[in-house]
Each structure stands twice: as structure tokens, then as C-alpha cells.
Design a protein around this motif. Structure first.
Motif, PDB file in Angstrom:
ATOM      1  N   SER A 176       1.029  -1.161   0.151  1.00 19.01           N
ATOM      2  CA  SER A 176       0.128  -0.053  -0.028  1.00 19.01           C
ATOM      3  C   SER A 176       0.914   1.199   0.090  1.00 19.01           C
ATOM      4  CB  SER A 176      -0.850  -0.071   1.064  1.00 19.01           C
ATOM      5  OG  SER A 176      -1.832  -1.031   1.186  1.00 19.01           O
ATOM      6  N   TYR A 178       2.371   4.463   1.415  1.00 19.46           N
ATOM      7  CA  TYR A 178       2.565   5.054   2.548  1.00 19.46           C
ATOM      8  C   TYR A 178       3.451   6.375   2.583  1.00 19.46           C
ATOM      9  CZ  TYR A 178       0.913   1.256   5.512  1.00 19.46           C
ATOM     10  OH  TYR A 178       0.506   0.172   6.204  1.00 19.46           O
ATOM     11  N   GLU A 225       1.418  -3.766   3.771  1.00 18.93           N
ATOM     12  CA  GLU A 225       0.140  -3.619   4.520  1.00 18.93           C
ATOM     13  C   GLU A 225       0.328  -4.280   5.805  1.00 18.93           C
ATOM     14  OE1 GLU A 225      -3.390  -4.882   2.569  1.00 18.93           O
ATOM     15  OE2 GLU A 225      -3.468  -3.411   1.277  1.00 18.93           O
ATOM     16  N   GLU A 227       2.329  -4.267   8.877  1.00 22.30           N
ATOM     17  CA  GLU A 227       3.107  -3.389   9.740  1.00 22.30           C
ATOM     18  C   GLU A 227       4.455  -4.124  10.258  1.00 22.30           C
ATOM     19  OE1 GLU A 227       0.498  -1.833  12.513  1.00 22.30           O
ATOM     20  OE2 GLU A 227      -0.918  -0.969  10.797  1.00 22.30           O
ATOM     21  N   ARG A 258       5.257   1.647  14.035  1.00 22.11           N
ATOM     22  CA  ARG A 258       3.811   1.205  14.132  1.00 22.11           C
ATOM     23  C   ARG A 258       2.997   2.208  15.199  1.00 22.11           C
ATOM     24  NH1 ARG A 258       2.020  -4.872  15.846  1.00 22.11           N
ATOM     25  NH2 ARG A 258      -0.219  -4.662  15.148  1.00 22.11           N
ATOM     26  N   ILE A 261       1.628   5.531  13.367  1.00 25.28           N
ATOM     27  CA  ILE A 261       0.994   5.774  11.805  1.00 25.28           C
ATOM     28  C   ILE A 261      -0.428   6.074  12.127  1.00 25.28           C
ATOM     29  CG2 ILE A 261      -0.303   3.941  10.529  1.00 25.28           C
ATOM     30  CD1 ILE A 261       1.687   1.772  10.731  1.00 25.28           C
ATOM     31  N   TYR A 262      -0.892   7.097  11.196  1.00 24.97           N
ATOM     32  CA  TYR A 262      -2.296   7.583  11.182  1.00 24.97           C
ATOM     33  C   TYR A 262      -3.000   6.968  10.402  1.00 24.97           C
ATOM     34  CZ  TYR A 262      -5.617  11.192  10.364  1.00 24.97           C
ATOM     35  OH  TYR A 262      -6.867  11.931   9.981  1.00 24.97           O
ATOM     36  N   ARG A 263      -4.403   6.559  10.915  1.00 25.50           N
ATOM     37  CA  ARG A 263      -5.215   6.108  10.074  1.00 25.50           C
ATOM     38  C   ARG A 263      -6.564   7.174   9.920  1.00 25.50           C
ATOM     39  NH1 ARG A 263      -2.978   2.258  13.062  1.00 25.50           N
ATOM     40  NH2 ARG A 263      -2.416   0.233  11.994  1.00 25.50           N
ATOM     41  N   PRO A 264      -6.927   7.488   8.823  1.00 26.57           N
ATOM     42  CA  PRO A 264      -7.843   8.394   8.396  1.00 26.57           C
ATOM     43  C   PRO A 264      -9.355   7.735   9.184  1.00 26.57           C
ATOM     44  CG  PRO A 264      -6.755   8.097   6.465  1.00 26.57           C
ATOM     45  CD  PRO A 264      -6.239   7.228   7.521  1.00 26.57           C
ATOM     46  N   ASP A 266     -12.998   6.573   9.464  1.00 25.55           N
ATOM     47  CA  ASP A 266     -13.998   5.985   8.501  1.00 25.55           C
ATOM     48  C   ASP A 266     -15.368   7.246   8.298  1.00 25.55           C
ATOM     49  OD1 ASP A 266     -15.758   4.511   7.335  1.00 25.55           O
ATOM     50  OD2 ASP A 266     -15.338   2.767   8.166  1.00 25.55           O
TER      51      ASP A 266
END
Length: 276
Positions: A176, A178, A225, A227, A258, A261-264, A266
Motif C-alpha cells: 500500500s 505510505y 500492508e 506493519e 507502528r 501510523i495515522y489512520r484516517p 472512517d
């Protein structure tokens, strides 16, 4: 009794290798030894976390013994890591050992044993640890039908790499996009270099007060993907000298990104929570 095999060495990546050059980096390649044959990966320049993404194929490997012995206790594979020098012979950086997953000609190439999964192998330099190798190895018996009965090597192909075969689909990690961003809030040396995966991102400050000169850099690339397979973030600090010379001051490795990591969020879940 003679048995004939094909060995497939899926050399994907190494991490946290020994810094063999004065720059704090290395130009690593791997040499794989099996029985009387050996092959090398390509050389990747200025990195401690090379992503070779390369399949090495050993044809017509002859072994002697009972079939069940070959399956249960195959010979050891030796993998050595070297630093390629522009002058002179390559420098030894470390060694590790692996056993291949064996498929006899009367077995099906199917889960759970096949295709083999990438594993980490600890690299040793003498009695000290010297990084990790991420790879998979499979030993496939060639039956009466010859190599045509072997499972096909399932892409992808890369015309820019010529005869180099990449690690096949089903074994290579799913990638993915990054983007890593680094902000230097305070530093006393003029030049930083961020090395992450395949890329190096230098930045330089010419301010007389570098501690007040906040700087920002970023790097975008494709990474697994999973991590746990991410390479470390290596930070080198060098001092800029006259006539374009650089002297390594120190280095630091962030072994895992790890926690950063920023996860947008949902948007659908947010909308459901607001309307529900």
C-alpha cells in the motif's frame, strides 16, 4: 537413491544490517549457498534495509537419500550478506541459515504448506546479531514429467530489471502507499539524512541557529500492508566540512513506526454514529 529438485529462494528484504561504510550505510547483497551451487542477489546502494525483491532459482539440484528423509530433513541453506566495495573484495556483514519447505513430486502445491510464507531469519556476525533477513525457501522435486510439472512462477514481471525475477505473487507482501513525514524541532548539526526503505531524503540547514530552524521532510513509497514487515527508519547525522566533505556524527534507528501510523477516520462510520 538420487532425487532431483529445484530450489526457489525468495529473497525479499533485510533490515537493520551492519553499517560497513564510513557513511553509516552499506551497499549490501546476499549470496545463497545450497549444496554445490550459489547465487547472488543484486547490489543495492547506500541502505541498511535493502528490498531485493528477487527470486533465485537453483535448477537440477541432485540429492541422495530416501524420499521421506528429504521431505522431513532437507539440507541447510546458508545465506551470507556482503557489502560491495568499489575497490577490492566485498566485506562480510553476516550469515544466517534456513531450511526449505519441501514438496515431493506426488504432492499437491496447495495450502497450508504452499506457497511458503515469508519469515524473518536472524543474521549473525560472529556472536553478535547483525540484522534480519525476510525470505522464503521451497525445494520442489522434479518428477518423471520434468520441470513442466513444477508449479509456475506467478508474476509480476518488471521489464526494467531485465533477467531478475521478482518474488512471485502469493509470496510477496501486499503493498500500500505510505507517506512518512519527519519534523526536526531541534538539532545542532547541519545535515540530516532520513533513510527509509529504498529512499534517502537529506535536508540541510544553513542557519546560524539550527535549533530555531524547524524543518520538515517527507517520503512516499509502497510498503507492505502488514506493519510487522515495515523497514526501520534510519536517521544519520553528518557534519558538513569544507570542499564538500561529510563526516558521520551519529545514527539512530526507529525500529518500528507502528505507533506513529495515522489512520484516517472512517467517514461512513462517523456518519452512522451521528445519524444513529
Amino acid at each position: 537413491e538420487k532425487q532431483v529438485f529445484q530450489l526457489r529462494a525468495h529473497m525479499y528484504q533485510a533490515r537493520s544490517l551492519f553499517a560497513a561504510d564510513s557513511s553509516g550505510l552499506s551497499d549490501p547483497f546476499a549470496r545463497v549457498f545450497f549444496i554445490s551451487q550459489s547465487q547472488c542477489t543484486e547490489v543495492l546502494n547506500e541502505t541498511l534495509c535493502p528490498t531485493w525483491d528477487q527470486l533465485l532459482v537453483f535448477d537440477n539440484v541432485e540429492l541422495y537419500g530416501e524420499a521421506h528423509e528429504m521431505r522431513d530433513d532437507p539440507p541447510i541453506i546458508v545465506i551470507e550478506i556482503y557489502d560491495q566495495d568499489t575497490v577490492g573484495k566485498a566485506d562480510f556483514m553476516g550469515r544466517t541459515f534456513a531450511k526449505p519447505v519441501v514438496k515431493m513430486s506426488d504432492e499437491h502445491y496447495c495450502p497450508p504448506r504452499f506457497p511458503p510464507q515469508l519469515e524473518y531469519y536472524q543474521i549473525y556476525r560472529g556472536n553478535s546479531t547483525a540484522g534480519d533477513l525476510l525470505a522464503a525457501f521451497e525445494l520442489l522435486q522434479i518428477g518423471p514429467g520434468g520441470k513442466s510439472d513444477l508449479p509456475p512462477i506467478d508474476g509480476p514481471t518488471d521489464v526494467d530489471r531485465g533477467p531478475i525475477l521478482p518474488v512471485p505473487l502469493g509470496i510477496r507482501p501486499v503493498l500500500s502507499k505510505y507517506r512518512v513525514e519527519v519534523i526536526a524541532l531541534e538539532h545542532q548539526i547541519l545535515t540530516f539524512s532520513i533513510v527509509w526503505g529504498k529512499r534517502s531524503c537529506p535536508w540541510t540547514s544553513h542557519s546560524p541557529h539550527p535549533a530555531l530552524d524547524n524543518q520538515h521532510t517527507f517520503s512516499s513509497q509502497d510498503l507492505p500492508e502488514n506493519e510487522l514487515l515495515h523497514p526501520p527508519l534510519n536517521i544519520r547525522v553528518v557534519d558538513c566540512r569544507a570542499f564538500g566533505r561529510y563526516t558521520l556524527v551519529g545514527s539512530h534507528a526507529v525500529s518500528s513506526l507502528r505507533k506513529f501510523i495515522y489512520r484516517p477516520p472512517d467517514k461512513k462510520a462517523q456518519h452512522w454514529n451521528m445519524t444513529g
